[in-house]
Write an enzyme that holds these catalytic residues in place. Sequence first.
Site, mmCIF file in Angstrom:
data_model
loop_
_atom_site.group_PDB
_atom_site.id
_atom_site.type_symbol
_atom_site.label_atom_id
_atom_site.label_comp_id
_atom_site.label_asym_id
_atom_site.label_seq_id
_atom_site.Cartn_x
_atom_site.Cartn_y
_atom_site.Cartn_z
ATOM 1 N N ASP A 63 0.855 -1.181 0.000
ATOM 2 C CA ASP A 63 0.000 0.000 0.000
ATOM 3 C C ASP A 63 0.895 1.237 0.000
ATOM 4 O OD1 ASP A 63 -3.199 0.425 1.169
ATOM 5 O OD2 ASP A 63 -1.847 2.140 0.982
ATOM 6 N N THR A 132 -0.599 14.707 -13.826
ATOM 7 C CA THR A 132 -1.937 14.905 -14.393
ATOM 8 C C THR A 132 -2.192 16.329 -14.886
ATOM 9 O OG1 THR A 132 -4.279 15.068 -13.731
ATOM 10 C CG2 THR A 132 -2.677 15.185 -11.960
ATOM 11 N N GLU A 134 -4.730 17.814 -14.264
ATOM 12 C CA GLU A 134 -5.416 18.514 -13.167
ATOM 13 C C GLU A 134 -4.506 19.545 -12.502
ATOM 14 O OE1 GLU A 134 -8.824 18.168 -11.684
ATOM 15 O OE2 GLU A 134 -8.900 17.724 -13.802
ATOM 16 N N TYR A 156 -7.047 16.456 -4.644
ATOM 17 C CA TYR A 156 -6.333 15.506 -5.516
ATOM 18 C C TYR A 156 -5.225 16.222 -6.276
ATOM 19 C CZ TYR A 156 -5.498 12.820 -9.815
ATOM 20 O OH TYR A 156 -4.909 12.177 -10.875
ATOM 21 N N LYS A 160 -1.186 15.794 -6.094
ATOM 22 C CA LYS A 160 -0.396 15.425 -7.277
ATOM 23 C C LYS A 160 0.658 16.493 -7.585
ATOM 24 C CE LYS A 160 -2.053 11.462 -8.991
ATOM 25 N NZ LYS A 160 -1.255 10.318 -9.465
#
Length: 372
Positions: A63, A132, A134, A156, A160
Amino acid sequence: MKKALITGITGQDGAYLAEFLLGKGYQVHGIKRRSSLFNTARIDHLYQDPHEGERRFILHHGDLTDSSSLIHIIEKIKPDEIYNLAAQSHVAVSFEEPEYTANSDALGTLRLLEAIRILGLTQTTRFYQASTSELFGKVQEVPQNETTPFYPRSPYAVAKMYAYWIVVNYREAYGIYACNGILFNHESPLRGETFVTRKITRALARIFLGFQDCLYLGNLDARRDWGHARDYVEMQWLMLQQQEPEDYVIATGEQHSVREFVDAAAAELGLTLSWQGEGVEEIGVVDSLPPTCAAADLRPGSVVVRVDPRYFRPTEVETLLGDPSKAREKLGWVPTTGFADLVAEMMRADLDDANRDALCRREGFTVLNHNE
Ligand code: NDP
Ligand code: GDR
């Protein structure tokens, strides 16, 4: 044999990239999360039984929020290449789980880079980071390229952005071959069901077969540069095969609105829609439908799309359009799937799925419809 480690191998890009790297002769290792149900549907066709001898496809539990698992896995494999695709990747969900999103998407990237450093792999392991579009958020320039300023608009995107800069920093500080692929939206039949494109194709297929009445969407005016995931994973690999590590924008250079995506997907089914009303009152109404349509209640005038404000985001990214000139020149980037083919492929796949569900229903089995 080259060894690659993919985080996020159970996701859309992970599945396409694993297939691609196996085709290139790699031994592919993937990190999957422990889950109470199997979460490997996208890669089950690649699965090799652990009791088989020579395996080229191997999964490990781990993880991104757990350094110990990452260090152990990387120490054991000593991969030539790491592709960090794992993330809480849903922008709307990041407003509901901002701390977890930062932990996995921002700190998770740091944990992987630290593992490379601690294990003394800075000169041998190359690193790809799933950055990204974004990052551009509230756009400062149209179209966006590698020098366009960032203005993230969600937890998010902010997470990032940390990941982007920590990759640049570890490249400069420790000489790691590490790249950011600033990828614009890319879709496929393997796309998660709650991203807008897949939500649309899935719902329209079900409406067409008569077991869903209406598709509820948020901002119909949002504009995106949509490509095909299969094309984009090849660029992820190419970025790690260059002389020097650099960051690249990957996009098609073509933009459509969510409304246009709905129209294109409906047209694949032979449905034409007209749009009436404005804002939250806007509706998509059937103009005409083909004789093959199996939905008994669907007719001209039926309302099949409505706006539901629950899908609005606290801060929205209204428009994204990429300029992939650098990737074209340096990586030879030529996307093979255009917008129309992408929509057609996704619509066909979801119609097949819906037909399978329809068959089950006819045989008396319960088929649940999950629409978020
Ligand atoms: P998906 O959401 O389909 O896949 C995300 C993957 O990350 C899944 O395998 C998921 O596992 C895994 N994951 C999530 N959290 C953790 C965690 N804490 N530890 C380990 N694994 C985790 O995303 P995509 O394949 O679409 O995207 C791949 C990457 O590219 C993501 O980082 C995304 O943010 C980024 N990106 C995507 C774009 C796109 O348009 N698709 C565009 C630009 C960037 P599980 O299956 O168990 O949930
Ligand atoms: P995005 O993708 O936020 O661009 O992030 P998404 O498909 O979720 O949204 C695209 C646009 O559509 C609008 N929208 C809706 N979105 C969803 N999910 N559901 C709806 O009902 C809906 N109605 C309208 C959104 O507001 C948005 O403007 C994706 C993810 O893959 C990220 O991980 C990745 O970094 C970026 O693409 C590039």
